[in-house]
Design a protein around this motif. Structure first.
Motif, short mmCIF file in Angstrom:
data_model
loop_
_atom_site.label_atom_id
_atom_site.label_comp_id
_atom_site.label_asym_id
_atom_site.label_seq_id
_atom_site.Cartn_x
_atom_site.Cartn_y
_atom_site.Cartn_z
N ALA A 103 10.25 28.20 -5.45
CA ALA A 103 11.03 28.84 -6.51
C ALA A 103 10.86 30.35 -6.41
N PRO A 104 11.81 31.11 -6.94
CA PRO A 104 11.67 32.58 -6.90
C PRO A 104 10.33 33.01 -7.48
N VAL A 160 0.80 40.24 -5.55
CA VAL A 160 -0.24 39.95 -4.57
C VAL A 160 -1.45 40.80 -4.92
N PRO A 161 -2.60 40.16 -5.21
CA PRO A 161 -2.85 38.72 -5.19
C PRO A 161 -2.24 38.01 -6.40
N LEU A 162 -2.00 36.73 -6.23
CA LEU A 162 -1.41 35.94 -7.31
C LEU A 162 -2.39 35.81 -8.46
N GLU A 178 4.99 30.15 -0.84
CA GLU A 178 5.17 31.11 -1.91
C GLU A 178 4.56 32.46 -1.54
N PHE A 179 3.43 32.41 -0.87
CA PHE A 179 2.78 33.65 -0.44
C PHE A 179 3.69 34.45 0.49
N LEU A 180 4.31 33.78 1.46
CA LEU A 180 5.20 34.49 2.37
C LEU A 180 6.37 35.12 1.63
N GLN A 181 6.86 34.45 0.59
CA GLN A 181 7.96 35.04 -0.19
C GLN A 181 7.47 36.28 -0.93
N ARG A 182 6.26 36.20 -1.49
CA ARG A 182 5.73 37.36 -2.21
C ARG A 182 5.42 38.52 -1.26
N VAL A 183 4.98 38.20 -0.04
CA VAL A 183 4.79 39.24 0.97
C VAL A 183 6.14 39.89 1.28
#
Length: 894
Positions: free
Chosen positions: A181-182, A187-189, A672-677
């Motif tokens: 999801a969007p 970062v960090p979560l 999700e991490f890759l999306q936030r990166v």
């Protein structure tokens, strides 16, 4: 943890609509075919066995980790090419697809085999690969039921065995992955995030109200926003402000008061609360990531300064979240260290480890004491070994792109770094490496060169030669020389006086030229002396087998199985900092195309995914999460020169280190991490971080305008002279070069134009550069006052990657007209977000719903400011208002 998303309402409405219209069509349509059965992963309920286990250590590397659902654990084989691992299914089944995740030591060649009985094997496929680590997905599509699938190794990639973090065996076509999801670009979560619908827009007269010890956090926020927003952002004491920062006992999350915080955003504003100044600073770092990325720039842009409605309760997983800079092999001056701090502090890293001495150089000034029985001139350390650094390898080839940088820190320089780090929430940990890695000290101080010191001086020389290669383990102090201990004592005393933090790091690694007895003698002296000075000693994992101070020592693990580390934890009450080379070492290559860096830590490139996929609490058998003080990324200087190169080899992987240190393990999600990166790309660019263009990240782009106008006054109107509007366009398009990026502008009156966007540098892996921000300009001439809009579309590779809308307000000024209104358009200074003295017009006004629309992933449109259709409506309304005002003025004059 449940994380409500702003898209949920739209999705629910779509489902409701579909259900509403479905009955009407159902009576005429044939019954739908039953859905195909979903494939299952047979390995999750299977039983794994293997030919062997690395170091015969099943607790750390056993087959139980290969189907545990955690990519941060792994099975590793013994060091044989023909090692194998196999799974037996709960019941015979067809096999369609096999997935193997290799976290580091992967196979160069292997076979996939099947069997019905575990004795007779059929080779289903043979696989040869040229990269490592990787994920292999192999379709077998065998309809005949089998009971076993085996990975039979043929050729290892390096000297280690095979490592598999997860092996999945699907009985049908592998289910399509569910896209994440969007995400908010955090970062960090954080520990807990609850998103609302809508956003708060900071007004141009926004202020920051502070109670308690929150002034430093408020100053940081104001410093970030003042240049980019053009707002004054006054800081006042009290609880009335667009942003409030409250610091008092009981305001932080219970049980996590030291660094925890609470952040709430709704229609009334932004509220940050913490029990400590450190918690307030962490809250501000999170708020920075919620603001549009353009807040990190150094020039004003005309956008809505929105913050999405959100409620966050947050605190770190581990107390120590560090970054080490190797200043010994190649020096970083004070300004460069500050720039590194600026890039890592927003990630809530809170420890700056300075590797100050090594074979190649000595970087901290030492005073010669008044009582000096050995006659050592401590000033020689920097006079001589402050002028040395990394040079060539033993074969005479240049190490890195240029010779290592030389220099040293005066004591005032060091204090300045300590102070600047503290302002950014970071504690400095200095390291003097001993009794190995000491060539720079031996090269400078004649009295340290005695019978058992190594290497020896050349004939006729008093000190050992400078060592500028990357070789390790060749140097050592002499354990029988009294000067050794006076030297250690004096250096530690002066370093303790300079360092307000509780830690001193004594190194202790790779002392290959030192006997075990001599090593223990010198290290025991140093650790005891650190304790006497009231500090806690830290050393690399080799020193874990010495007599560490009880309940007052820290071991930094970088290699090995951690056996001595676990024993030190159990027997001496030590704590552990985890810096495993295959997860946290830089500059290990992330991509084989990179010209510098190593491949040894991961048996191939150390990818971003690999840096993310581990669990610090399970990395060493025999220790628990409570034994782990934290994690630390370690940046070494054999190959790298200067901050730009340092960042190119550490970012974005350092984001994975930050998340390993902060985010609960159960909240980590690689996709999700890759999306936030990806969403962090524009922010990193505007922070002047030269990060690596990781190929598996679909980097987000963003754009924003700065508007300048000249008003149409009575004189120019009488002379029929037009007014002008200039829009400076800014765009961030990571992983591109100028030739790939194009832009067009469409004005609300129908005019269109192409805008040339240029950047100071493009993305070039060989030259180690990430593209800098792009800029271009539009200039229009208008004969009539009014409100005009300009829509920028930025494309890369023929695909629209970002849009931005600028609003141009040309006011009609008549100084002799007493009835000229001041609202909604000021005749001298336009009002609205981003307005400032000098007649600079605002950006689009009004709060956008959901997340700030400041950018988009490739292929998704986004706007800077409000969305396009409300902007058009607002622009049209503004034109009608302006027309009415003109008619009113003319009626009055008539």
């Amino acid at each position: 943890m449940k994380r409500p998303r702003t898209v949920a309402a739209g999705a629910a409405a779509a489902v409701a609509f579909a259900l509403a219209v479905a009955p009407a069509a159902a009576s005429a349509a044939a019954p739908p075919a039953p859905p195909a059965p979903t494939a299952i992963d047979l390995a999750r309920t299977g039983t794994f066995t293997a030919s062997g286990t690395e170091l015969n250590n099943p607790d750390r590397f056993g087959v139980k980790y290969i189907n545990d659902g955690e990519t941060g654990t792994r099975w590793s084989s013994d060091y044989k090419d023909d090692a194998w691992v196999q799974v037996e299914f709960a019941a015979p089944s067809p096999v369609h697809t096999v997935e193997i995740e290799w976290p580091n030591a992967c196979a160069r060649d292997f076979q996939l085999q099947t069997s019905t009985n575990g004795r007779d094997w059929t080779t289903a496929t043979t696989k040869q690969s040229s990269t490592c680590p990787r994920v292999d997905e192999i379709v077998i599509d065998s309809k005949t039921p089998v009971s076993f699938v085996r990975m039979q190794g043929t050729k290892r990639w390096g000297n280690f065995g095979y490592s598999i973090s997860e092996m999945r065996v699907w009985n049908g076509a592998k289910p399509a992955p569910v896209p994440p999801a969007p995400q908010l670009p955090l970062v960090p979560l954080p520990v807990s995030v609850t998103e609302g619908t809508g956003s708060f827009t900071m007004p141009s007269d926004a202020g920051i109200a502070v109670t308690g010890d929150g002034t430093d956090a408020a100053e940081l926020l104001a410093d970030v926003l003042r240049d980019s927003s053009g707002y004054e952002l006054p800081i006042t004491q009290g609880e009335e402000g667009s942003v409030t920062i409250r610091v008092a006992d009981g305001l932080g999350p219970a049980g996590h008061e030291e660094e925890g915080y609470v952040l709430d955003v709704d229609a009334d504003g932004v509220r940050l609360a913490a029990a400590t100044a450190a918690g307030a600073l962490n809250a501000v770092q999170t708020l920075r990531q919620l603001l549009p990325a353009w807040s990190e720039g150094d020039q004003r842009v005309d956008i809505d300064w929105t913050v999405p409605f959100v409620s966050i309760v947050d605190y770190p997983r581990f107390a120590h979240r560090g970054f080490m800079i190797d200043t010994a092999r190649s020096f970083y001056d004070v300004a460069e260290v500050k720039r590194i701090i600026d890039s890592i502090a927003p990630l809530k890293l809170n420890r700056l480890h300075l590797h100050l001495t090594d074979d190649q150089g000595w970087r901290i000034a030492m005073d010669t004491p008044s009582e000096n029985p050995s006659g050592v001139d401590f000033g020689l350390l920097t006079q001589i070994s402050g002028k040395t650094a990394m040079t060539y390898n033993p074969q005479g080839a240049l190490m890195g792109t240029e010779l290592g940088h030389t220099g040293f820190y005066t004591k005032d320089d060091y204090r300045e770094i300590v102070s600047y780090a503290a302002e950014n929430g970071m504690m400095v940990i200095p390291e003097i490496d001993m009794p190995g890695h000491t060539n720079a000290a031996l090269h400078a101080i004649p009295q340290l060169n005695s019978e058992k010191s190594t290497p020896k001086p050349l004939p006729g020389e008093q000190t050992t030669p400078h060592q500028g290669t990357g070789n390790v383990g060749e140097s050592s102090f002499d354990a029988d020389n009294p000067v050794t201990y006076q030297f250690i004592d004096e250096v530690l005393v002066q370093l303790a006086e300079l360092t307000p933090g509780p830690y001193l790091h004594i190194g202790g690694d790779e002392a290959h030229s030192t006997s075990r007895a001599d090593y223990t003698k010198m290290v025991d002296y140093a650790t005891a002396r650190v304790a006497e000075l009231g500090k806690t000693v830290i050393g690399w994992n080799e020193y874990g087998a010495t007599s560490l101070p009880q309940d007052d020592a820290v071991i930094q693990l970088w290699t090995g199985d951690g056996g001595n580390v676990a024993r030190a934890v159990q027997d001496r009450g030590a704590k552990v900092i985890l810096s495993p080379a295959n997860k946290t070492y830089f500059p290990q290559k992330q991509d084989t195309r990179q010209p510098q860096g190593g491949l040894w830590a991961c048996g191939g490139p150390c990818t971003l995914e690999n840096a993310y996929s581990w669990n610090p609490a399970k990395h060493v058998a025999g220790i628990t999460e409570s034994d782990v003080l934290g994690v630390e990324g370690a940046f070494w200087g054999e190959f790298i020169r200067g901050v730009d190169q340092a960042q190119f080899y550490s970012f974005p992987r350092v984001l994975a280190v930050a998340e390993a240190g902060w985010t609960p393990q159960e909240e980590k999600n690689a996709a999700e991490f890759l999306q936030r990166v990806s969403d962090s790309g524009p922010r990193l660019t505007l922070q002047d971080v030269n990060f690596f263009p990781t190929a598996t990240v679909d980097w987000t782009a963003s754009a924003a305008p700065t508007v300048t106008t000249t008003a149409l006054d009575a004189a120019t109107r009488a002379a029929a002279e037009p007014g002008t509007a200039q829009v400076d366009w800014h765009a961030v398009v990571p992983a591109t070069s100028s030739g790939e990026v194009t832009a067009t502008v469409t004005w609300s009156d129908g005019e269109t134009e192409n805008v040339a966007l240029a950047a100071d540098r493009g993305t070039d892996i060989v030259r180690m550069t990430m593209s800098s921000p792009y800029s271009g300009q539009s200039t229009r001439v208008f004969a009539d006052p009014g409100v005009y809009t300009a829509t920028l579309q930025v494309s890369a590779g023929g695909e629209v990657v970002a849009t931005s809308v600028a609003t141009v307000t040309l006011a009609a000024v008549d100084p002799v007209d007493p009835v000229d209104p001041v609202d909604p358009v000021d005749p001298v200074d336009p009002v609205g977000p981003g307005a400032s003295d000098g007649g600079e017009a605002p950006g689009p006004s009004g709060a956008s719903q959901g997340m700030p629309a400041s950018g988009s992933s490739r292929g998704d449109l986004a706007t800077t400011g409000a969305e396009s259709w409300p902007l058009a409506a607002a622009g049209g309304a503004a034109v009608l208002v302006a027309l009415a005002l003109i008619l009113r003025r003319r009626a009055t004059q008539d």
